[in-house]
Design a protein around this motif. Structure first.
Motif, short mmCIF file in Angstrom:
data_model
loop_
_atom_site.label_atom_id
_atom_site.label_comp_id
_atom_site.label_asym_id
_atom_site.label_seq_id
_atom_site.Cartn_x
_atom_site.Cartn_y
_atom_site.Cartn_z
N LEU A 137 -1.80 11.20 1.38
CA LEU A 137 -1.35 10.06 0.62
C LEU A 137 -2.38 9.43 0.28
CD1 LEU A 137 1.83 10.37 1.07
CD2 LEU A 137 1.79 8.43 1.88
N PHE B 80 14.92 11.88 -10.38
CA PHE B 80 14.24 13.22 -9.67
C PHE B 80 14.92 14.42 -10.13
CE2 PHE B 80 12.53 16.08 -7.06
CZ PHE B 80 11.53 15.76 -6.32
N ASP C 166 -4.44 12.74 -2.63
CA ASP C 166 -3.90 12.31 -3.86
C ASP C 166 -4.79 11.30 -4.63
OD1 ASP C 166 -2.08 14.32 -3.40
OD2 ASP C 166 -0.31 13.18 -3.06
N ILE D 199 1.03 -1.26 0.07
CA ILE D 199 0.03 -0.19 0.16
C ILE D 199 0.93 1.26 0.03
CG2 ILE D 199 -1.39 1.26 1.68
CD1 ILE D 199 -3.51 -0.77 1.93
N ASN D 200 1.97 1.26 0.93
CA ASN D 200 2.68 2.37 0.91
C ASN D 200 3.61 2.75 -0.39
OD1 ASN D 200 1.76 3.07 3.29
ND2 ASN D 200 3.45 2.38 4.55
N PHE D 201 3.88 1.47 -0.92
CA PHE D 201 4.84 1.87 -2.11
C PHE D 201 4.19 2.79 -3.18
CE2 PHE D 201 6.99 -0.43 -5.92
CZ PHE D 201 7.94 0.27 -5.81
N VAL D 202 2.81 2.34 -3.55
CA VAL D 202 2.27 3.12 -4.54
C VAL D 202 1.97 4.41 -4.21
CG1 VAL D 202 0.43 3.23 -6.12
CG2 VAL D 202 1.49 0.74 -5.52
N GLY D 203 1.53 4.28 -3.03
CA GLY D 203 0.95 5.51 -2.19
C GLY D 203 2.37 6.65 -1.94
N TYR D 204 3.18 6.17 -1.78
CA TYR D 204 4.29 7.05 -1.50
C TYR D 204 5.05 7.50 -2.89
CZ TYR D 204 4.83 7.13 3.52
OH TYR D 204 4.85 7.29 5.01
N LEU D 205 5.02 6.53 -3.56
CA LEU D 205 5.44 6.85 -5.16
C LEU D 205 4.80 8.04 -5.85
CD1 LEU D 205 8.17 5.81 -6.10
CD2 LEU D 205 6.65 4.35 -7.64
N ARG D 206 3.42 7.98 -5.74
CA ARG D 206 2.47 8.89 -6.14
C ARG D 206 2.79 10.12 -5.36
NH1 ARG D 206 -2.69 6.70 -5.92
NH2 ARG D 206 -2.29 7.05 -3.88
N SER D 207 2.56 10.18 -4.18
CA SER D 207 2.63 11.59 -3.38
C SER D 207 3.93 11.89 -3.37
CB SER D 207 1.79 11.34 -2.04
OG SER D 207 0.45 10.90 -2.36
N ASP D 208 4.93 11.06 -2.84
CA ASP D 208 6.33 11.79 -2.56
C ASP D 208 7.23 11.83 -3.82
OD1 ASP D 208 5.21 12.23 -0.14
OD2 ASP D 208 6.26 10.81 1.06
N PHE D 209 6.88 11.20 -4.90
CA PHE D 209 7.78 11.24 -5.95
C PHE D 209 7.41 11.77 -7.15
CE2 PHE D 209 10.13 9.52 -9.54
CZ PHE D 209 11.64 9.49 -9.02
N VAL E 191 2.52 6.65 -12.53
CA VAL E 191 2.87 6.18 -11.30
C VAL E 191 3.32 4.53 -11.70
CG1 VAL E 191 2.04 5.19 -9.13
CG2 VAL E 191 1.17 7.30 -10.17
N GLN F 217 -0.65 19.74 -3.25
CA GLN F 217 -1.14 18.57 -2.50
C GLN F 217 -2.20 18.77 -1.30
OE1 GLN F 217 2.64 16.74 -3.26
NE2 GLN F 217 1.62 14.88 -3.09
#
Lengths: 267, 537, 320
Positions: C224, B504, C228, A148-158, B282, C253
């Protein structure tokens, strides 16, 4: 027990009793005035007991700390039982138990036996022989969270952060003359906005360079890395400032309680 | 809240829904035109409809050219004040609406009864068995004026009994509400919903079996409307997938009777997509990052040398151990409050292993107080094997690593005591730290020790920075552990992260440059680059 | 009494202040001067003296209130403007993700936003990801709703679904199906029978989310997993400690950030400016800025003294 300890302890007890009685008497219009008085006095006593640590470690502080640890452990355990087991699990499995705990019944779903089994396996940790079994539910938790975090973080934090770094260097640009004639230091003025964008861009870049471990920090790379650490330090400074503000707020909250609810000095 | 009040609220809702469920007859448009006030405006032209992309279905997008007489168009009559979006609904769809309302009513009436009926029933039994204590009932009873709780309990119980019976009767009087009737209503409704696409396909506007229904409105000047229905059958906005839908846009004026309908557009069908192209970026990032990690971990496993730059904090550890040896004072190593499974704690074990090895070589004293029993067990193993590696297994003793307590501040107090009594030459804090970070680091600084810290708890880093001589900031802790331990998984993911950071930087610089160039040259297609990084919902 | 800026505080204290403020400030100033002297003389200062100073600096403005005029900064004003510009009846979700320990900082924000959203006739949904937040939420509702909004009806104008276990897992579910996690509201009434939840299936149907908190799960998780993912505007009110960590998400965001008590004070001032009816209500945020400011001045003085002492100390070492 030393003589001074006895004196201090009896002093605190007397003060406590006096405060209780006075507080209770002052609340006489309300329901259970002496219970309210006791609760307020006890809360004030605990607050002061914790504050006393600032002078030095002492039995009052220890008492308050242990009380807090014990009470919160019990609180979380009860909460876990009622909120998770009773509220979420039991209605899905048994009407009889749901009625026993007085929670609304729901449509049964036997999928819920799966978490029950995983939960029981987690408890196997307590046994020496079957301890390895607890790794299965742990693996499930770790895998689920990571996914769950992998995709979430990649979308929001990357990805989203990449596009947030695309900031225009020139905002509302109408030539150098216009820029200087309308120069202002207002927070939403052209100069400040442009400066902010430059800081964001340079800050992100240099910060990333500092955390780049595959290359030695020499030459231009080293300069960027040094700028990066400066920016990090400024961020830490801001963070520190915010923390001071936060801690003072908490102190204000406690002192307001002491002055207002306990001593009644302010209305 | 009292249960009785809730029961009353339920009753109110029940009556409300019953009134609501009377239903309105489908409105049929009549094209009555009263020419005395406003002239009929020119119609909307070029109306097209299509399925909305990248969604779960149940939505249609309409575009059109505004009427010539639009309020926003200065050269026309400016009489069009809004656009009404109309959808053709076959008669069957109206029948489904009625069934839905009936099902809704039964369901929402049944829900509270399911909760409260057993309570009322059991209370009645208790009363019949002769209970006279009103406070023993599982709910609070509001008594009317004049009846006293204590005066005549038996009398009062009679009143309570009657009130409960009345409530129960009122609850069930309106409709036959049982679990079974809810099921029947539900299956009738769902069967009708299932046949809905067929009904839509068979009965277009030309058939005459149905009526135009308003699904929304738009302001003057608008050219776009999204008819987003619901995917839930029970929702009044439910819009079926794979059904022929017909739309029309009315140019409406200030007079409700005066409007002009556009040509009908359709049939269009809504459908869901398996792949959301708005999230491609993504997906690409996930793939790139996964590949990078796998490749580098494999390389590290095969023994390829992966370069990691030396870190000042780690080199300081070696110096500090030397200093401690010279001074003849111990080294204190704190693993933080993390569990053994936290990455920061795992990284800390690697660093501990290095420190312990050096300590064994120099024959200095090491102190490792721990917070978590599992962390303690692992740390003991780590230190033991380090002493073995250093060739001094005899110097190892079980008391180097010991358990203190699992209470945060009690742990801090104990560690602070060690600092002040044994005055270690060096304190190393690596792992997860929370509010205790500053208390530890401050005491250490007061005691005059050299201090080296590292944590990934961002909020605590500032405190370590001010109070310690060296601080490993965030990721540096992992890097240090990868650097020292050479563990392939750590090393590989560190490398992968480095490349992701490089990516990045490249993207950010490219985006920044395209924005400047787009501004400078007027080539606005360049600014499109930013769009690639936009994630759609 | 009212000051325009913190710096004026010390200057005007003599003229328009109450006796208490005057005496208090005098104690602080004299104490600081004494401290400056000892620092220059390189006399070790007991740390407990520092605590005592902070205690006095915080207590005086509590006992003799001083308030400052606040002006909302853009990060805070964006939240206010959003709630102001949404059409009446928009659905706003307020999530109480904090515990009593954080309450002094976060509660004032929650109060102000709640008042604003209800005064603007939005439909407000309350929830909590923290078990300890539910109690605070209930108390907030009991304190504000019957007194200030007696005509608002539970289930029609607002509804509370309370707390449910599951941390960020809850967010992952409600982003696509709200009623799966919260089949009924805090009074056990099924959501389907509440008008607030008409035509509402998931977080995508919300017009705004405001989360109040500072721990985990909290602001970051909302961004998150909901903001988003569902493209719902998320505004955050956070404890000061985590505010710096939210800035990278602003403004793309995160709609806006209320950081610590300052953020709360700014929101309160903006609210009173537009809705004078709330001027009578307590504004804990603005009240707390008085002690806050005085404490900050004292801390800044400490930092300056520390550096002065450091430089004097170095000169002394160089001289002999």
């Amino acid at each position: 027990m030393k003589k001074t300890s006895v004196i201090i302890l009896s002093g605190v007890v007397i003060l406590f009793l006096v405060s209780w009685l006075v507080k209770g008497a002052s609340l006489s219009g309300e329901e259970n005035p002496y219970l309210q008085g006791f609760l307020t006095t006890f809360a004030a006593f605990l607050t002061l007991a914790v504050f006393s640590f600032l002078y030095r470690d002492n039995p009052f502080y220890k008492f308050a700390e242990h009380l807090f640890v014990g009470a919160s452990a019990a609180y979380w355990m009860t909460l876990g039982f009622w909120q998770t087991l009773v509220k979420k699990l039991i209605p899905k499995l048994s009407d009889g138990l749901a009625n026993f705990f007085e929670v609304p019944t729901e449509e049964h779903s036997y999928w819920y036996f799966l978490p029950v089994i995983l939960g029981l396996l987690l408890l196997m940790r307590l046994s020496k022989k079957g301890g390895w079994l607890s790794r299965w539910p742990l693996a499930f938790i770790v895998g689920y969270t990571a996914g769950i975090n992998f995709v979430g973080y990649l979308r929001s934090d990357f990805v989203k952060q990449v596009s947030s770094t695309f900031v225009p260097l020139l905002i509302d640009w109408q030539g150098v003359g216009h820029f200087f004639s309308n120069f202002s230091l207002a927070i939403d003025g052209q100069f400040v906005m442009m400066l902010a964008n430059v800081v964001i861009f340079v800050g992100v870049l240099c910060g990333l360079v500092y955390f780049f471990f595959s290359k030695e920090h020499t030459g231009l790379f080293g300069t960027a890395s040094r700028v990066g650490i400066w920016i990090l330090m400024i961020t830490f400074g801001a963070s520190f400032g915010y923390t001071v503000m936060g801690r003072i707020s908490l102190l204000v909250g406690r002192l307001t309680f002491l002055f207002k609810d306990w001593l009644g000095l302010i209305s | 809240m009292t249960y009785l009040l809730r029961v009353l609220l339920t009753l109110a809702l029940l009556t409300g829904t019953a009134v609501f469920a009377q239903g309105e007859p489908p409105a049929v448009d009549t094209t009555l035109v009263d020419t005395t006030t406003v002239a009929p405006p020119a119609p909307v032209t070029g109306l097209t409809g299509k399925d909305r992309d990248n969604d779960h279905g149940h939505a249609i997008e309409l575009t059109w050219t505004p009427s010539v007489d639009d309020l926003e168009n200065p050269s026309g009559a400016r009489s069009v004040l809004r656009y009404r979006i109309m959808m053709w609904k076959p008669t069957e769809a109206y029948r489904v609406d009625t069934l839905r309302q009936m099902y809704d009513m039964v369901r929402s009436n049944y829900a509270p009864i399911r909760v409260y009926k057993p309570l009322v029933d059991s209370a009645l039994i208790l009363i019949d068995q002769g209970m006279v204590d009103v406070s023993a009932l599982p709910f609070e009873v509001l008594l009317p004026e004049g009846i006293n709780r204590t005066d005549a309990p038996a009398e009062m119980m009679k009143y309570v009994r009657k009130a409960l019976q009345d409530t129960l009767a009122a609850m069930t009087a309106q409709v036959d509400i049982s679990k079974d009737s809810v099921k029947v209503f539900r299956s009738n409704f769902l069967a009708a919903v299932e046949s809905l696409p067929e009904a839509f396909n068979a009965n277009g506007p030309s058939s005459g079996h149905g009526a135009w229904d308003s699904v929304g409105a738009e302001v003057p000047g608008a050219t776009f409307f999204r008819h987003a229905g619901s995917k839930e059958e029970v929702s009044p906005d439910f819009l079926p997938d794979y059904a022929d839908l017909y739309y029309r846009v009315d140019a409406a004026t200030s007079d409700p009777a005066v409007y002009t309908a556009s040509d009908v557009c359709g049939p269009v069908q809504a459908s869901g997509q398996w792949y959301n192209s708005g999230r491609t970026v993504v997906l690409i990032s996930v793939i790139i990052f996964t590949i990078l990690t796998v490749v580098f971990v494999q390389q590290a496993r095969r023994g390829k040398e992966l370069y990691v730059r030396p870190l000042a904090g780690i080199e300081a550890v070696d110096d500090a151990i030397g200093r401690a040896t010279e001074m003849g004072k111990p080294i204190l190593y704190v693993l933080g409050l993390g569990a053994a499974s936290d990455i920061a704690t795992i990284a800390s074990f690697t660093i501990l292993s290095r420190v312990a090895k050096r300590v064994a070589e120099y024959q200095t004293q090491l102190i490792v107080p721990t917070y978590d029993p599992i962390v303690m067990t692992v740390a003991q193993e780590v230190v033991k094997s380090s002493y073995l590696d250093a060739g001094r297994p005899d110097d190892y003793n079980e008391d180097i690593v010991y358990f203190v307590t699992q209470s945060q501040f009690a742990y801090v107090a104990a560690v602070n005591g060690v600092m002040l009594r044994q005055l270690p030459a060096t304190n190393v804090y690596m792992g997860k730290f929370y509010a205790e970070s500053l208390i530890l680091a401050e005491t250490g600084a007061l005691a005059g020790s050299i201090q080296i810290a590292g944590t990934d708890e961002i909020a605590q880093i500032p405190f370590f920075v001010v109070a310690c001589d060296y601080t490993l900031i965030g990721e540096e802790l992992y890097a240090a552990s990868a650097y020292l331990g050479g563990e392939p998984v750590l090393l590989g993911s560190l490398k992968a992260q480095d490349y992701a950071k490089a990516l990045f930087v490249v993207c950010a610089v490219a985006g920044f440059l395209t924005l400047i160039l787009a501004d400078a040259t007027g080539a606005h297609w360049l600014a499109q680059f930013k769009q690639w990084f936009m994630v759609a919902d | 009494m009212m000051f325009d800026s913190p710096m004026l505080l010390l200057l005007t204290a003599g003229s328009g202040a109450t006796v208490g403020t005057y005496i208090g400030l005098a104690i602080i100033v004299l104490g600081l001067l004494a401290l400056l002297y000892t620092s220059i003389k390189a006399i070790e200062v007991d740390r407990r003296i520092v605590f005592l100073f902070i205690f006095v600096a915080v207590s005086i403005p509590i006992l003799f209130p001083i308030t400052f005029e606040e002006k909302a900064t853009p990060v805070v004003k964006r939240i206010f403007d959003k709630i102001e510009s949404l059409p009446e009846g928009s659905r706003i979700l307020l999530s109480f993700d904090f515990d009593p320990a954080m309450a002094p900082e976060v509660q004032p924000m929650a109060d102000a936003v709640m008042r604003h959203a209800l005064a603007k006739n939005h439909r407000v949904i309350f929830m909590s990801l923290w078990a300890t937040g539910q109690g605070l939420l209930d108390r907030t509702m009991q304190r504000i709703l019957p007194n200030e909004f007696p005509d608002k009806v539970d289930g029609v104008d607002f509804a509370s679904v309370g707390y449910t276990a599951g941390n960020e897992g809850v967010l992952n579910v409600i982003v696509s199906d709200f009623k799966k996690m919260f089949p009924s509201d805090a009074n056990s009434i099924p959501l389907d029978s509440l008008p607030v939840f008409n035509r509402f299936s998931s977080c995508k149907d919300l017009d705004l989310v405001v989360t109040f908190g500072g721990g985990k799960p909290g602001a970051k998780e909302w961004v998150l997993f909901v903001g988003d993912k569902a493209n719902v505007p998320v505004a955050v009110g956070v404890a000061a400690v985590v505010a710096p960590q939210m800035y990278p998400y602003f403004p793309n965001q995160v709609l806006g950030i209320m950081g610590g008590i300052k953020g709360a004070a700014e929101y309160e001032s903006e609210l009173i400016k537009h809705y004078p009816q709330f001027a009578e209500q307590p504004t804990p945020g603005m009240v707390m800025m008085g002690p806050q400011t005085l404490a900050h001045i004292v801390i800044i003085a400490f930092i300056v003294f520390g550096n002065v002492a450091y430089f004097f100390g170095r000169r002394r070492e160089e001289k002999p």
